[in-house]
Each structure stands twice: as C-alpha cells, then as structure tokens.
Scaffold this motif. Structure first.
Motif, mmCIF file in Angstrom:
data_model
loop_
_atom_site.group_PDB
_atom_site.id
_atom_site.type_symbol
_atom_site.label_atom_id
_atom_site.label_comp_id
_atom_site.label_asym_id
_atom_site.label_seq_id
_atom_site.Cartn_x
_atom_site.Cartn_y
_atom_site.Cartn_z
ATOM 1 N N GLY A 191 20.343 -12.861 61.105
ATOM 2 C CA GLY A 191 20.667 -13.213 59.729
ATOM 3 C C GLY A 191 19.722 -12.616 58.703
ATOM 4 O O GLY A 191 19.952 -12.752 57.515
ATOM 5 N N SER A 192 18.663 -11.937 59.159
ATOM 6 C CA SER A 192 17.752 -11.299 58.217
ATOM 7 C C SER A 192 18.370 -9.970 57.760
ATOM 8 O O SER A 192 19.302 -9.446 58.369
ATOM 9 C CB SER A 192 16.392 -11.052 58.859
ATOM 10 N N LYS A 193 17.839 -9.417 56.691
ATOM 11 C CA LYS A 193 18.358 -8.144 56.182
ATOM 12 C C LYS A 193 18.244 -7.050 57.251
ATOM 13 O O LYS A 193 19.172 -6.271 57.456
ATOM 14 C CB LYS A 193 17.603 -7.736 54.922
ATOM 15 N N GLY A 194 17.103 -7.010 57.936
ATOM 16 C CA GLY A 194 16.904 -6.013 58.993
ATOM 17 C C GLY A 194 17.914 -6.153 60.119
ATOM 18 O O GLY A 194 18.356 -5.167 60.699
ATOM 19 N N TRP A 195 18.269 -7.386 60.425
ATOM 20 C CA TRP A 195 19.262 -7.626 61.472
ATOM 21 C C TRP A 195 20.618 -7.047 61.055
ATOM 22 O O TRP A 195 21.300 -6.415 61.856
ATOM 23 C CB TRP A 195 19.372 -9.127 61.741
ATOM 24 N N TYR A 196 21.006 -7.286 59.795
ATOM 25 C CA TYR A 196 22.272 -6.743 59.306
ATOM 26 C C TYR A 196 22.265 -5.222 59.331
ATOM 27 O O TYR A 196 23.247 -4.585 59.730
ATOM 28 C CB TYR A 196 22.577 -7.236 57.891
ATOM 29 N N VAL A 197 21.156 -4.602 58.924
ATOM 30 C CA VAL A 197 21.037 -3.140 58.950
ATOM 31 C C VAL A 197 21.201 -2.634 60.378
ATOM 32 O O VAL A 197 21.935 -1.679 60.633
ATOM 33 C CB VAL A 197 19.689 -2.690 58.348
ATOM 34 N N GLU A 198 20.538 -3.295 61.318
ATOM 35 C CA GLU A 198 20.619 -2.900 62.730
ATOM 36 C C GLU A 198 22.050 -3.007 63.259
ATOM 37 O O GLU A 198 22.533 -2.124 63.966
ATOM 38 C CB GLU A 198 19.674 -3.779 63.543
ATOM 39 N N GLU A 257 30.964 -8.358 57.986
ATOM 40 C CA GLU A 257 32.105 -9.256 58.211
ATOM 41 C C GLU A 257 33.414 -8.502 58.064
ATOM 42 O O GLU A 257 34.337 -8.676 58.850
ATOM 43 C CB GLU A 257 32.055 -10.406 57.213
ATOM 44 N N GLU A 258 33.481 -7.623 57.092
ATOM 45 C CA GLU A 258 34.684 -6.823 56.850
ATOM 46 C C GLU A 258 34.972 -5.886 58.026
ATOM 47 O O GLU A 258 36.104 -5.703 58.427
ATOM 48 C CB GLU A 258 34.465 -6.003 55.577
ATOM 49 N N ARG A 310 25.641 4.755 55.670
ATOM 50 C CA ARG A 310 25.697 4.919 54.221
ATOM 51 C C ARG A 310 26.891 4.174 53.645
ATOM 52 O O ARG A 310 27.905 3.999 54.311
ATOM 53 C CB ARG A 310 25.805 6.389 53.844
ATOM 54 N N LEU A 311 26.755 3.756 52.401
ATOM 55 C CA LEU A 311 27.826 3.104 51.665
ATOM 56 C C LEU A 311 27.799 3.678 50.266
ATOM 57 O O LEU A 311 26.770 3.605 49.590
ATOM 58 C CB LEU A 311 27.607 1.589 51.649
ATOM 59 N N GLU A 312 28.899 4.284 49.856
ATOM 60 C CA GLU A 312 29.015 4.912 48.538
ATOM 61 C C GLU A 312 27.905 5.942 48.301
ATOM 62 O O GLU A 312 27.352 6.041 47.212
ATOM 63 C CB GLU A 312 29.012 3.851 47.441
ATOM 64 N N LYS A 365 21.333 -5.153 48.909
ATOM 65 C CA LYS A 365 20.881 -6.530 49.135
ATOM 66 C C LYS A 365 21.567 -7.094 50.377
ATOM 67 O O LYS A 365 22.595 -6.604 50.833
ATOM 68 C CB LYS A 365 21.215 -7.394 47.928
ATOM 69 N N LYS A 366 20.974 -8.169 50.907
ATOM 70 C CA LYS A 366 21.453 -8.759 52.156
ATOM 71 C C LYS A 366 22.891 -9.234 52.056
ATOM 72 O O LYS A 366 23.665 -9.044 52.986
ATOM 73 C CB LYS A 366 20.532 -9.904 52.565
ATOM 74 N N TYR A 367 23.287 -9.840 50.941
ATOM 75 C CA TYR A 367 24.644 -10.381 50.855
ATOM 76 C C TYR A 367 25.687 -9.268 50.890
ATOM 77 O O TYR A 367 26.783 -9.461 51.415
ATOM 78 C CB TYR A 367 24.815 -11.265 49.607
ATOM 79 N N VAL A 368 25.367 -8.084 50.375
ATOM 80 C CA VAL A 368 26.292 -6.948 50.436
ATOM 81 C C VAL A 368 26.452 -6.507 51.888
ATOM 82 O O VAL A 368 27.571 -6.251 52.356
ATOM 83 C CB VAL A 368 25.790 -5.779 49.566
#
Length: 43
Positions: free
Chosen positions: A4-11, A39-40, A20-22, A30-33
C-alpha cells in the motif's frame, strides 16, 4: 516495502510493464494516482 506504500504501487505497475503515464515516469505521480491506475489495469 509495505503493502500500500507508494513504492509498492510503483513496483506492482512496473511488474505489469507500465513505466510511464502520459510521457512521465510513474515515480513522479502521487500515490492515489498510482492506486487508481493499478486498480484500472487489474480489471
């Protein structure tokens, strides 16, 4: 790294081949993005 940390999401996104995004590296968002993007992609 904590689940749930930002690093976890990046991984998780990088393991799915998303780096990359855009035209910007995903580390710049940011983490919520990142959470919404992950999820998408899992649907």
């Amino acid at each position: 790294m904590h689940v749930g940390s930002k690093g976890w999401y990046v991984e998780q996104l990088k393991s799915k081949g998303i780096r990359r995004l855009e035209g910007r590296k995903i580390e710049r968002y940011k983490k919520y993005v990142l959470a919404n993007l992950l999820e998408e992609k899992e649907e």
